[in-house]
Design an enzyme around this catalytic site. Structure first.
Site, short mmCIF file in Angstrom:
data_model
loop_
_atom_site.label_atom_id
_atom_site.label_comp_id
_atom_site.label_asym_id
_atom_site.label_seq_id
_atom_site.Cartn_x
_atom_site.Cartn_y
_atom_site.Cartn_z
N LYS A 1 7.25 -1.49 6.99
CA LYS A 1 7.36 -0.18 6.32
C LYS A 1 8.70 -0.03 5.61
O LYS A 1 9.72 -0.55 6.07
CB LYS A 1 7.12 0.96 7.31
CG LYS A 1 7.99 0.98 8.54
CD LYS A 1 7.51 2.05 9.52
CE LYS A 1 8.24 1.98 10.83
NZ LYS A 1 7.66 2.80 11.90
N GLU B 1 -5.52 7.15 7.38
CA GLU B 1 -4.63 8.30 7.53
C GLU B 1 -5.40 9.51 7.01
O GLU B 1 -5.88 9.50 5.86
CB GLU B 1 -3.35 8.04 6.73
CG GLU B 1 -2.21 8.95 7.04
CD GLU B 1 -1.44 8.55 8.32
OE1 GLU B 1 -1.84 7.60 9.03
OE2 GLU B 1 -0.44 9.23 8.60
N GLU C 1 0.84 -1.21 0.00
CA GLU C 1 0.00 0.00 0.00
C GLU C 1 0.86 1.24 0.00
O GLU C 1 1.98 1.22 0.52
CB GLU C 1 -0.88 0.03 1.27
CG GLU C 1 -1.86 -1.09 1.35
CD GLU C 1 -2.76 -0.96 2.59
OE1 GLU C 1 -2.85 0.13 3.18
OE2 GLU C 1 -3.37 -1.98 2.94
N ARG D 1 3.88 -4.47 17.41
CA ARG D 1 4.67 -4.22 16.21
C ARG D 1 5.08 -5.57 15.66
O ARG D 1 5.84 -6.29 16.30
CB ARG D 1 5.90 -3.38 16.59
CG ARG D 1 6.59 -2.73 15.41
CD ARG D 1 7.74 -1.87 15.86
NE ARG D 1 7.37 -0.65 16.55
CZ ARG D 1 6.91 0.45 15.96
NH1 ARG D 1 6.78 0.49 14.67
NH2 ARG D 1 6.60 1.51 16.68
N LYS E 1 2.08 4.69 1.43
CA LYS E 1 2.16 5.16 2.82
C LYS E 1 2.00 6.67 2.83
O LYS E 1 2.80 7.39 2.25
CB LYS E 1 3.51 4.75 3.41
CG LYS E 1 3.65 5.10 4.86
CD LYS E 1 4.93 4.54 5.41
CE LYS E 1 5.03 4.73 6.90
NZ LYS E 1 4.77 6.09 7.32
P1 ATP Z 1 4.96 3.92 14.23
O1 ATP Z 1 3.56 4.40 14.04
O2 ATP Z 1 5.26 2.65 13.49
O3 ATP Z 1 5.43 3.95 15.65
P2 ATP Z 1 5.76 6.39 13.19
O4 ATP Z 1 4.70 7.03 13.99
O5 ATP Z 1 7.11 7.00 13.18
O6 ATP Z 1 5.94 4.89 13.54
P3 ATP Z 1 5.81 5.70 10.53
O7 ATP Z 1 7.06 4.97 10.78
O8 ATP Z 1 5.90 6.81 9.56
O9 ATP Z 1 5.17 6.32 11.77
O10 ATP Z 1 4.74 4.62 10.01
C1 ATP Z 1 3.60 4.15 10.62
C2 ATP Z 1 2.39 5.03 10.35
O11 ATP Z 1 2.13 5.18 8.95
C3 ATP Z 1 1.09 4.47 10.84
O12 ATP Z 1 0.95 4.66 12.22
C4 ATP Z 1 0.05 5.24 10.03
O13 ATP Z 1 -0.29 6.42 10.70
C5 ATP Z 1 0.79 5.62 8.77
N1 ATP Z 1 0.27 5.05 7.50
C6 ATP Z 1 0.24 5.73 6.34
N2 ATP Z 1 -0.20 4.96 5.34
C7 ATP Z 1 -0.49 3.75 5.86
C8 ATP Z 1 -1.00 2.54 5.32
N3 ATP Z 1 -1.28 2.40 4.03
N4 ATP Z 1 -1.15 1.49 6.17
C9 ATP Z 1 -0.86 1.60 7.48
N5 ATP Z 1 -0.38 2.73 8.06
C10 ATP Z 1 -0.18 3.80 7.25
#
Ligand code: ATP
Length: 611
Positions: free
Chosen positions: A444, A323, A271, A438, A273
């Site tokens: 990711k 999101e 997907e 996690r 992001k």
């Molecule tokens: P985490 O939430 O893993 O602690 P983080 O807050 O630093 O890390 P990222 O590492 O950028 O965030 O990635 C996770 C976040 O990405 C998710 O919490 C969600 O908000 C966002 N996200 C965006 N697109 C998607 C998607 N397609 N599927 C799942 N999450 C997504």
């Protein structure tokens, strides 16, 4: 069986404690014991004993108090008690002058100990002697928090002063510390869950089930109450509840397309992001509530999303996640996070929502019309999302492709980055939704630059430095930061950060940190280095660095190396990055974990600095 518990008589039937309610003096006694130990094992024993003496009617109050909160975050009720107000309450409740309270506070560095000390000397000590129960103290605190509007400050002072006046010195210490968010018991949610398991089942074995229940409702008090009312069976059968947010599923990292596909069995749903706010939306009939990544209720901020949920979803009840981000209405292009973040505000909400309308890119569904969806495989959940949202305007499915070739995954990734997105999320087609965990069911992959870590890390601030020269005069010279060790439930240091701050960031950090500085190391912080000031773990910052190295200076993942030298992990050339100075969507336990750092260290070794 009947047992004497302090001054009361308590007995258990089928494991449930009945009898007189617990006195606050008894709970305070346990808190004092907890404060004096540092071994997690001993702490667990004391806490286990404490919970085993608590009955159904008071278990949620005792749990919230021990967590240091009034209610779970989604209830949105805060104490609203600043130190200044507390100083007035202590003065009134002990009969001392405000100046005397402040002078002693300066010496002791903690208002709880200040109140304890003044109470033991106070001439109005226990004037209206009263043996408070745990529930009485808790409900008084609730009523204080609910006071608002004109005259509320004076009312809060009077109620607190009355509590302090009629309590023992030891009780006063915790009555003061609790609303200030400074209990210092050294216990996080994970320790509380383990202690509950010990108290009510006699072993740690129930911790995983209790944790799962907690992940499904984000409410430890509710979990404790269910356990005592209906036993461990009810915990094993725990289901998501509408309007109690689930703790979010989180993604692991892997550095290459090959490794990602290998981990997901050769095939993955990939997907796009998006970089916005994660929202979890609950709807039943006309009632709609929106929760943040930290389970706060943010419904008021997003009237446009609420309206879209009502008009675009005909179903009676649903829990889904997505999101939320702003886009250019004419071109459909997503706007950068700096634009979206302007929607996080308390004032001018309707003007801003007209100016910067949000889309919700839906990526998961957890509940639909009475059916629990989170236990269904990804493919089934995705089908439901596409069926519900494919033709909608505001709520839409994320862009997704099922991919089995590394090259195709790389192309999808490059295309996403070219479109201005953060990267991709690869998802295991057969996996359930893993609330609060996690796991490799989500992986990711983000833009990364040569010579930098494959991802930024989120660190919790545990101390700060004054710095040298002009910085010392300014009062801020850098941060001491830590990661979260989930197994030990402590924060381990990983880096001192002295660069990358703008002047306004330094100003903001200095202001926020000086308000929570402490003389001694907070109980849940594990550190060898000493900053100029300690701060209780509260604020999370996003940090980029060149690499992770081994270092004897830090406690993150500390273990003996081949030569028998103890060393931990550290960051090389760390610098502050990110969209906000302090992450508003993360609490201390949401920071990067020790386990993740070790995994990143290993994968850094495997791929070098490959982009
Ligand atoms: P985490 O939430 O893993 O602690 P983080 O807050 O630093 O890390 P990222 O590492 O950028 O965030 O990635 C996770 C976040 O990405 C998710 O919490 C969600 O908000 C966002 N996200 C965006 N697109 C998607 C998607 N397609 N599927 C799942 N999450 C997504």
């Amino acid at each position: 069986m009947q047992q004497a518990v302090g001054l009361r008589v308590a007995y258990r039937i089928k494991g449930i404690l009945l009898g007189d309610p617990m006195l606050f003096s008894e709970l305070s006694g346990f808190y004092t014991e907890l404060e004096s130990v540092s071994s997690r094992l001993t702490m667990m024993e004391i806490m286990g004993k404490m919970f085993s003496k608590i009955g159904i009617s008071e278990v949620s109050a005792a749990i919230y108090m021990t967590e240091g909160i009034l209610l779970p975050p989604f209830e949105g009720l805060e104490f609203g008690i600043a130190e200044k107000l507390m100083v007035e309450a202590i003065a009134k409740g002990t009969g001392y002058e405000k100046k005397e309270v402040n002078d002693l506070y300066k010496k002791l560095g903690d208002l709880g100990s200040t109140a304890e000390s003044l109470k033991s000397k106070s001439h109005i000590r226990r004037m209206q002697e009263h043996k408070y129960t745990v529930n009485e103290v808790y409900s008084t605190m609730l009523s204080i928090a609910k006071e608002s509007g004109q005259g509320s400050k004076d009312k809060k002072i009077t109620i607190l002063a009355d509590l302090i006046a009629s309590s023992t010195p030891q009780e006063a210490k915790y009555i003061v510390r609790y609303p200030l968010g400074a209990l210092r018991l050294g216990a996080g949610d994970s320790t509380i869950l383990e202690a509950l398991s010990i108290a009510y089942t006699g072993s740690r074995d129930a911790k995983a089930d209790l944790e799962n229940a907690y992940n499904l409702c984000s409410d430890l008090g509710y979990v404790g109450e269910s356990l005592l009312s209906n036993g461990i069976k009810s915990i094993k059968a725990f289901k998501p509840t509408l309007f109690k947010p689930l703790r979010p599923a989180l993604a692991e990292r892997l550095p290459t397309a090959e490794e990602i596909l290998e981990k997901t069995g050769g095939k993955a749903a990939v997907e796009q992001k998006y970089d916005g706010f994660r929202v979890q939306i609950h709807k039943k009939g006309d009632r709609v509530q929106i929760y943040s990544r930290r389970q706060e209720n943010v419904t008021e901020m997003f009237p446009d999303i609420t309206a879209a949920v009502r008009s675009e979803i005909p179903n009676e009840s649903i829990i889904f996640e997505g999101e939320a981000l702003a886009s250019n209405e004419a071109t459909g292009e997503f706007l950068p996070f700096q634009e979206t973040i302007q929607r996080k505000r308390k004032h001018g909400i309707s003007e801003k929502s007209a100016e910067l309308p949000l889309s919700v890119m839906a990526f998961d569904i957890l509940y639909l019309d009475g059916t629990e969806m989170l236990t269904k495989p990804y493919t089934e959940r995705r089908r439901a999302i596409e069926k519900l949202f494919s033709n909608k305007k505001v709520i839409r499915p994320t862009r997704m492709e099922v991919i089995s070739e590394p090259k195709a995954l790389e192309e999808f990734f490059e295309q996403s980055v070219e479109n201005g997105l953060e990267g991709i999320m690869a998802k295991d087609l057969s996996a359930q939704y893993s609330a609060g965990a996690r796991k490799f069911s989500w992986i990711k992959l983000k833009r990364s630059y040569r010579g930098e870590l494959s991802d930024t890390v989120d660190l919790v601030i545990v101390g700060y430095y004054l710095g040298k020269g002009s910085r010392a005069e300014f009062g801020f010279g850098g941060l001491l930061c830590a990661v979260y060790n989930e197994e030990k439930d402590v924060f381990e240091t990983i880096s001192r950060i002295g660069t990358g701050f703008t002047e306004s960031q330094m100003q903001e950090l200095k202001e926020k940190l000086s308000r929570i500085k402490q003389k001694s190391r907070p109980p849940r912080v594990d550190s060898i280095v000493e900053p100029d000031f300690w701060v209780s773990p509260k604020y999370v910052v996003t940090i980029n660095a060149d690499e992770i190295t081994r270092s004897p200076m830090h406690t993150c993942g500390r273990s003996a190396d081949n030569a028998g030298v103890e060393s931990g992990y550290a960051l090389r050339f760390p610098r502050l990055v990110g969209n906000e100075t302090i992450r508003s969507d993360k609490g201390p336990e949401d920071s990067t974990t020790t386990k993740e750092i070790i995994e990143m260290f290993k994968s850094q070794k495997r791929v070098g600095s490959k982009p």
